[in-house]
Motif scaffolding. Structure first.
Motif, short mmCIF file in Angstrom:
data_model
loop_
_atom_site.label_atom_id
_atom_site.label_comp_id
_atom_site.label_asym_id
_atom_site.label_seq_id
_atom_site.Cartn_x
_atom_site.Cartn_y
_atom_site.Cartn_z
N SER A 31 36.17 29.87 -1.70
CA SER A 31 34.94 30.07 -1.85
C SER A 31 34.30 28.85 -3.15
O SER A 31 35.01 29.08 -4.67
N LYS A 32 34.09 27.39 -3.02
CA LYS A 32 34.03 27.34 -4.13
C LYS A 32 32.00 27.17 -4.97
O LYS A 32 32.56 27.06 -5.98
N ARG A 33 31.76 27.99 -4.07
CA ARG A 33 30.69 28.80 -4.92
C ARG A 33 31.21 30.13 -5.94
O ARG A 33 30.18 30.25 -7.30
N SER A 34 31.60 31.15 -5.82
CA SER A 34 32.54 32.00 -6.25
C SER A 34 33.51 30.53 -7.58
O SER A 34 33.43 31.23 -8.90
N THR A 35 34.19 29.71 -7.19
CA THR A 35 34.87 29.09 -8.37
C THR A 35 33.78 28.85 -9.25
O THR A 35 34.20 28.64 -10.05
N LEU A 36 32.83 27.63 -9.10
CA LEU A 36 31.81 26.95 -10.22
C LEU A 36 31.22 28.88 -10.74
O LEU A 36 30.92 28.45 -11.60
N ARG A 37 30.77 29.96 -9.94
CA ARG A 37 30.59 30.42 -11.15
C ARG A 37 31.21 31.54 -12.06
O ARG A 37 31.41 31.28 -12.84
N LEU A 38 32.69 31.28 -11.49
CA LEU A 38 33.98 31.79 -12.66
C LEU A 38 33.43 30.53 -13.84
O LEU A 38 33.77 31.11 -14.70
N LEU A 39 33.67 28.98 -13.34
CA LEU A 39 33.78 28.69 -14.36
C LEU A 39 32.59 28.48 -15.46
O LEU A 39 32.16 28.29 -16.58
N ARG A 40 31.16 28.61 -14.69
CA ARG A 40 29.98 29.10 -15.69
C ARG A 40 30.24 30.25 -16.47
O ARG A 40 29.77 29.79 -17.73
N ILE A 41 30.54 31.16 -15.78
CA ILE A 41 30.10 32.40 -16.47
C ILE A 41 31.47 32.46 -17.84
O ILE A 41 31.54 32.56 -18.69
N THR A 42 32.27 31.48 -17.52
CA THR A 42 33.22 31.66 -18.59
C THR A 42 33.19 29.93 -19.47
O THR A 42 33.44 30.91 -20.82
N LEU A 43 32.39 29.33 -18.81
CA LEU A 43 32.42 28.21 -20.20
C LEU A 43 31.24 28.89 -21.38
O LEU A 43 30.65 28.63 -22.09
N HIS A 44 29.90 29.97 -20.61
CA HIS A 44 29.04 30.29 -21.42
C HIS A 44 29.47 31.55 -22.39
O HIS A 44 29.56 31.36 -24.00
N ARG A 45 30.53 32.03 -21.58
CA ARG A 45 31.14 33.62 -22.60
C ARG A 45 31.62 32.38 -24.03
O ARG A 45 31.59 32.79 -25.27
N ILE A 46 32.09 31.78 -23.88
CA ILE A 46 33.47 30.58 -24.92
C ILE A 46 32.28 29.84 -25.88
O ILE A 46 32.08 29.63 -26.99
N ARG A 47 31.15 29.03 -25.19
CA ARG A 47 29.74 28.42 -25.74
C ARG A 47 29.08 29.53 -26.80
O ARG A 47 29.04 29.64 -28.03
N ASP A 48 29.07 30.81 -26.56
CA ASP A 48 28.33 31.65 -27.13
C ASP A 48 28.74 32.38 -28.49
O ASP A 48 28.86 32.59 -29.23
N HIS A 49 30.11 31.53 -28.52
CA HIS A 49 31.53 31.94 -29.44
C HIS A 49 31.59 31.10 -30.42
O HIS A 49 32.15 31.39 -31.61
N LEU A 50 30.72 29.80 -30.36
CA LEU A 50 31.51 28.58 -31.03
C LEU A 50 29.63 28.49 -31.63
O LEU A 50 28.62 28.49 -31.67
N MET A 51 29.90 27.36 -32.92
CA MET A 51 29.40 27.07 -33.58
C MET A 51 28.72 25.73 -33.88
O MET A 51 29.49 25.05 -32.55
N ILE A 52 28.18 25.73 -34.03
CA ILE A 52 26.88 24.40 -32.67
C ILE A 52 28.10 23.01 -32.75
O ILE A 52 27.93 22.57 -31.97
N ASN A 53 28.50 22.54 -34.28
CA ASN A 53 29.18 21.27 -34.32
C ASN A 53 30.46 21.33 -33.16
O ASN A 53 30.65 20.38 -32.60
N GLU A 54 30.82 22.67 -33.44
CA GLU A 54 32.60 22.81 -32.29
C GLU A 54 31.55 22.74 -30.96
O GLU A 54 32.14 22.27 -30.17
N LEU A 55 30.79 23.60 -30.62
CA LEU A 55 30.23 23.27 -29.80
C LEU A 55 29.72 22.48 -28.98
O LEU A 55 29.58 21.60 -27.64
N ALA A 56 28.94 21.04 -29.59
CA ALA A 56 28.68 19.86 -29.01
C ALA A 56 30.13 19.06 -29.03
O ALA A 56 29.87 18.16 -28.40
N GLN A 57 30.74 19.17 -29.71
CA GLN A 57 32.61 18.37 -29.63
C GLN A 57 32.95 18.89 -28.26
O GLN A 57 32.73 17.69 -27.66
N MET A 58 32.91 19.64 -28.14
CA MET A 58 33.38 20.30 -26.86
C MET A 58 32.33 19.75 -26.20
O MET A 58 32.93 19.36 -24.40
#
Length: 143
Positions: A31-58
């Motif tokens: 399932s590509k839909r489930s794959t995209l979902r996992l990617l989005r959720i994981t990226l969101h959780r990483i994002r929410d841990h980062l300071m703005i400068n690091e988030l922008a660089q990533m």
């Protein structure tokens, strides 16, 4: 040249499909839909841990469409979050993935990290990992 003359969009669509296909292969998911979902959720959780400068660089190293997913729903004044434990990170992703039949938890999250290791520069991965709380840092394998 594309029919619409919008090569940047066509290229981003192509790169996004490459990322999703690569992650699906790493996961062994159909399932590509489930794959995209996992990617989005994981990226969101990483994002929410980062300071703005690091988030922008990533984010600068993400394909345009995935970068859009990365920022989707972001509320800067609520970040970085205070989550410290790897199990809290995994539990959050587990809850968001719900009853996805192919999802196996921590091992699948590590597949996302492995793909990011392959797709982002080593220096950026090391910077992002260093920005994370130690237990979550340890969840993400070194590049």
């Amino acid at each position: 040249m594309t029919a619409q003359g919008l090569e940047v969009i066509d290229h981003s669509v192509h790169l996004t499909h490459e990322w999703i296909n690569e992650l699906a292969a790493r996961l062994g998911w159909s399932s590509k839909r489930s794959t995209l979902r996992l990617l989005r959720i994981t990226l969101h959780r990483i994002r929410d841990h980062l300071m703005i400068n690091e988030l922008a660089q990533m984010s600068a190293q993400l394909p345009l469409i995935i970068r859009g997913f990365f920022f989707e729903g972001w509320v800067p004044k609520q970040t970085p979050i205070k989550e410290r434990r790897a199990q809290e990170f995994v539990t959050f992703v587990d809850a968001q993935m719900g009853e996805t039949p192919e999802y196996r938890g921590r091992d699948d999250i590590k597949c996302v990290f492995d793909m990011l290791n392959a797709r982002l520069s080593r220096g950026e991965v090391e910077d992002v990992r260093a920005s994370l709380p130690s237990e979550i840092h340890d969840l993400w394998p070194a590049p």
